[in-house]
Write a protein that holds these residues in place. Sequence first.
Motif, PDB file in Angstrom:
ATOM      1  N   ALA A  30       0.825  -1.205   0.000  1.00 19.77           N
ATOM      2  CA  ALA A  30       0.000   0.000   0.000  1.00 19.77           C
ATOM      3  C   ALA A  30       0.858   1.253   0.000  1.00 19.77           C
ATOM      4  CB  ALA A  30      -0.926  -0.014   1.215  1.00 19.77           C
ATOM      5  N   ALA A  31       1.944   1.250   0.776  1.00 17.55           N
ATOM      6  CA  ALA A  31       2.845   2.405   0.779  1.00 17.55           C
ATOM      7  C   ALA A  31       3.531   2.583  -0.568  1.00 17.55           C
ATOM      8  CB  ALA A  31       3.887   2.241   1.885  1.00 17.55           C
ATOM      9  N   LEU A  32       3.881   1.476  -1.220  1.00 16.64           N
ATOM     10  CA  LEU A  32       4.509   1.560  -2.539  1.00 16.64           C
ATOM     11  C   LEU A  32       3.555   2.131  -3.576  1.00 16.64           C
ATOM     12  CD1 LEU A  32       6.949   0.941  -4.331  1.00 16.64           C
ATOM     13  CD2 LEU A  32       6.070  -1.385  -4.609  1.00 16.64           C
ATOM     14  N   ARG A  33       2.283   1.759  -3.500  1.00 13.98           N
ATOM     15  CA  ARG A  33       1.312   2.314  -4.437  1.00 13.98           C
ATOM     16  C   ARG A  33       1.043   3.788  -4.163  1.00 13.98           C
ATOM     17  NH1 ARG A  33      -3.486  -2.279  -4.931  1.00 13.98           N
ATOM     18  NH2 ARG A  33      -2.298  -3.793  -6.179  1.00 13.98           N
ATOM     19  N   ALA A  34       1.071   4.162  -2.887  1.00 15.03           N
ATOM     20  CA  ALA A  34       0.786   5.556  -2.558  1.00 15.03           C
ATOM     21  C   ALA A  34       1.922   6.488  -2.997  1.00 15.03           C
ATOM     22  CB  ALA A  34       0.542   5.696  -1.050  1.00 15.03           C
ATOM     23  N   ARG A  35       3.178   6.039  -2.845  1.00 16.56           N
ATOM     24  CA  ARG A  35       4.327   6.876  -3.216  1.00 16.56           C
ATOM     25  C   ARG A  35       5.315   6.036  -4.017  1.00 16.56           C
ATOM     26  NH1 ARG A  35       5.419   8.566   2.890  1.00 16.56           N
ATOM     27  NH2 ARG A  35       4.836   6.378   3.028  1.00 16.56           N
ATOM     28  N   PRO A  36       5.025   5.756  -5.270  1.00 20.85           N
ATOM     29  CA  PRO A  36       5.897   4.849  -6.044  1.00 20.85           C
ATOM     30  C   PRO A  36       7.298   5.398  -6.288  1.00 20.85           C
ATOM     31  CG  PRO A  36       4.221   5.849  -7.444  1.00 20.85           C
ATOM     32  CD  PRO A  36       3.869   6.221  -6.047  1.00 20.85           C
ATOM     33  N   LEU A  37       7.457   6.686  -6.504  1.00 22.01           N
ATOM     34  CA  LEU A  37       8.774   7.246  -6.804  1.00 22.01           C
ATOM     35  C   LEU A  37       9.562   7.565  -5.539  1.00 22.01           C
ATOM     36  CD1 LEU A  37       7.876   9.622  -9.785  1.00 22.01           C
ATOM     37  CD2 LEU A  37       8.824   7.306  -9.865  1.00 22.01           C
ATOM     38  N   ARG A  38       8.902   7.933  -4.493  1.00 20.78           N
ATOM     39  CA  ARG A  38       9.576   8.303  -3.263  1.00 20.78           C
ATOM     40  C   ARG A  38       9.772   7.124  -2.310  1.00 20.78           C
ATOM     41  NH1 ARG A  38       6.247  12.694  -0.388  1.00 20.78           N
ATOM     42  NH2 ARG A  38       7.910  12.279   1.140  1.00 20.78           N
ATOM     43  N   PHE A  39       9.260   5.968  -2.663  1.00 24.54           N
ATOM     44  CA  PHE A  39       9.284   4.853  -1.714  1.00 24.54           C
ATOM     45  C   PHE A  39      10.690   4.491  -1.249  1.00 24.54           C
ATOM     46  CE2 PHE A  39       9.638   0.339  -0.740  1.00 24.54           C
ATOM     47  CZ  PHE A  39       8.714   0.222   0.292  1.00 24.54           C
ATOM     48  N   PRO A  40      11.705   4.391  -2.127  1.00 27.81           N
ATOM     49  CA  PRO A  40      13.040   4.010  -1.628  1.00 27.81           C
ATOM     50  C   PRO A  40      13.627   4.984  -0.617  1.00 27.81           C
ATOM     51  CG  PRO A  40      12.920   3.727  -3.999  1.00 27.81           C
ATOM     52  CD  PRO A  40      11.692   4.492  -3.592  1.00 27.81           C
ATOM     53  N   PHE A  41      13.073   6.188  -0.501  1.00 29.48           N
ATOM     54  CA  PHE A  41      13.596   7.177   0.429  1.00 29.48           C
ATOM     55  C   PHE A  41      12.714   7.339   1.670  1.00 29.48           C
ATOM     56  CE2 PHE A  41      14.461   8.442  -3.974  1.00 29.48           C
ATOM     57  CZ  PHE A  41      15.851   8.297  -3.992  1.00 29.48           C
ATOM     58  N   THR A  42      11.766   6.419   1.873  1.00 31.07           N
ATOM     59  CA  THR A  42      10.846   6.502   3.001  1.00 31.07           C
ATOM     60  C   THR A  42      11.268   5.547   4.111  1.00 31.07           C
ATOM     61  OG1 THR A  42       9.380   4.837   2.044  1.00 31.07           O
ATOM     62  CG2 THR A  42       8.940   7.150   1.480  1.00 31.07           C
ATOM     63  N   ARG A  43      10.614   5.699   5.265  1.00 32.41           N
ATOM     64  CA  ARG A  43      10.884   4.799   6.384  1.00 32.41           C
ATOM     65  C   ARG A  43      10.415   3.381   6.089  1.00 32.41           C
ATOM     66  NH1 ARG A  43       9.088   8.321  11.758  1.00 32.41           N
ATOM     67  NH2 ARG A  43      10.640   9.989  11.511  1.00 32.41           N
ATOM     68  N   ASP A  44       9.406   3.245   5.235  1.00 32.62           N
ATOM     69  CA  ASP A  44       8.935   1.893   4.901  1.00 32.62           C
ATOM     70  C   ASP A  44      10.032   1.079   4.229  1.00 32.62           C
ATOM     71  OD1 ASP A  44       6.231   2.201   5.827  1.00 32.62           O
ATOM     72  OD2 ASP A  44       5.887   3.505   4.109  1.00 32.62           O
ATOM     73  N   ALA A  45      10.817   1.719   3.359  1.00 37.49           N
ATOM     74  CA  ALA A  45      11.927   1.014   2.715  1.00 37.49           C
ATOM     75  C   ALA A  45      12.985   0.618   3.746  1.00 37.49           C
ATOM     76  CB  ALA A  45      12.540   1.883   1.627  1.00 37.49           C
TER      77      ALA A  45
END
Length: 474
Positions: A30-45
């Motif tokens: 769900a987090a990847l779908r919400a922010r596909p381009l910014r995901f590698p720079f998020t806490r989820d990654a």
Amino acid sequence: MGTGWEADGGAEAAGAAGAPPTSPTVAVRAALRARPLRFPFTRDALRCWAYLVGGAPLGLLVAVLLAVLAVLGLGLAVVGVGLPLLLALALSGLPVGALERRRLRLVEPLPVPDPHRPLPGAGRRARLRTRLRERATWRELAHTLLVGPPLTAAGFGLIALLVFSGALVVSPVVVWAMAPESVMLIPGHAVPGPLHALPATAVGLAGLFLGGYAAALLTTVHVRLARLLLGPREEGLGRQVLELTRSRARLVDAFEAERRRIERDLHDGAQQQLVALTMTLGLAAHELRGRAAAPGAGAGGGGGGGSGSGGPVPDAAGDPVLDLVDRARGEARQALEQLRGLVRGIHPQVLTDHGLAAAVTEVALRHPVPVEVDLDLPGRLPGPVESTAYFTVTEALTNAAKHSAATAVTVHGRVEGDRLVLQVTDDGRGGADPAAGAGLQGLADRVAILRGRLMVTSPIGGPTRLRLEVPCSG
């Protein structure tokens, strides 16, 4: 403003015991779908990396321990010493599964429930036997033996990617620190200075960027497999719902048997005693009247012979004892009529002997509101179907007489396919509310047992339509 109400017992039962509910979405996906381009720079990654990096060495350690248990267990099984080791191997999925469910909380806010039922107060042998019989134990073992090694290998691959990419990112700093000597970042290609290492930095950043998506993919696979193998299965829930449905049906059957017993006891016991009491009181009244007439006849016959028969006969109407007996006889007759009405209300004999159409017709003839009955049935229906349909009609007619101020009621019934379709319509003021205690909720519960459907449409101002659909299989 109108009132519409529907109770669908068949859909409810089928939905509960049939298709399982949709599984919840994986939080990482769900987090990847919400922010596909910014995901590698998020806490989820970062959480995904921490989860996978921590799980790789743990999976390797578990694989080594299981291999040792398997080799020693099989090797020593011939002398009987290896059996406990094989048993430990079979139960190894329990602690590994519990640890994995805890580790999932790092990336998944929705916890995976423990599939094992609690055993408070059980001894070791009872716990051991129960766990060996549970399917969840063997699913956890399958996760440990079959799913763990590939995911562990994938985790080590991700670690290698992250380490290599990180080394490329800091390569200009390494080259600058080792200057003026050249650094061999790639075999066969020496880098003479920090500026020449910038392309390697770009490659390393691209590797870290792609590593974030790879971590999200592996974590999603981990979570889905954990929910499938380490969590409770929906078939267990379906079995529980099915058992609840069966127990509810057994309760209805038990209630039906108890109802028939009460009906039989009332008919053969209390009703017959009331009949005997009425007859006894009648005989007592007759005896009292005879005794009241006897003194007049005896006084007239004292002069001799039968000439006394023409003498005056005392009037017994003023005898208080006789009045009490007649009053008690009338009350006994009234109680008998009420008891007979109660027995007919529990389950009318005409329904048992002649079927639904005859029973509904009899109710319509005794109803204070004119009722038009149009029942075209091919023959007798199963007992539960006839009983449910009969009490639905009687409840609708009772509500029409008490609450709707109706002047006419229509009862229409047909068998369409394999379902009995029954509709009761009145021209009253409408506004029927199932929550007002009109008995509709009880009817809906009764219909749900047979996987039927009960629909009520009652707008303000009328008319009120009650429609029953129930399978003829009963």
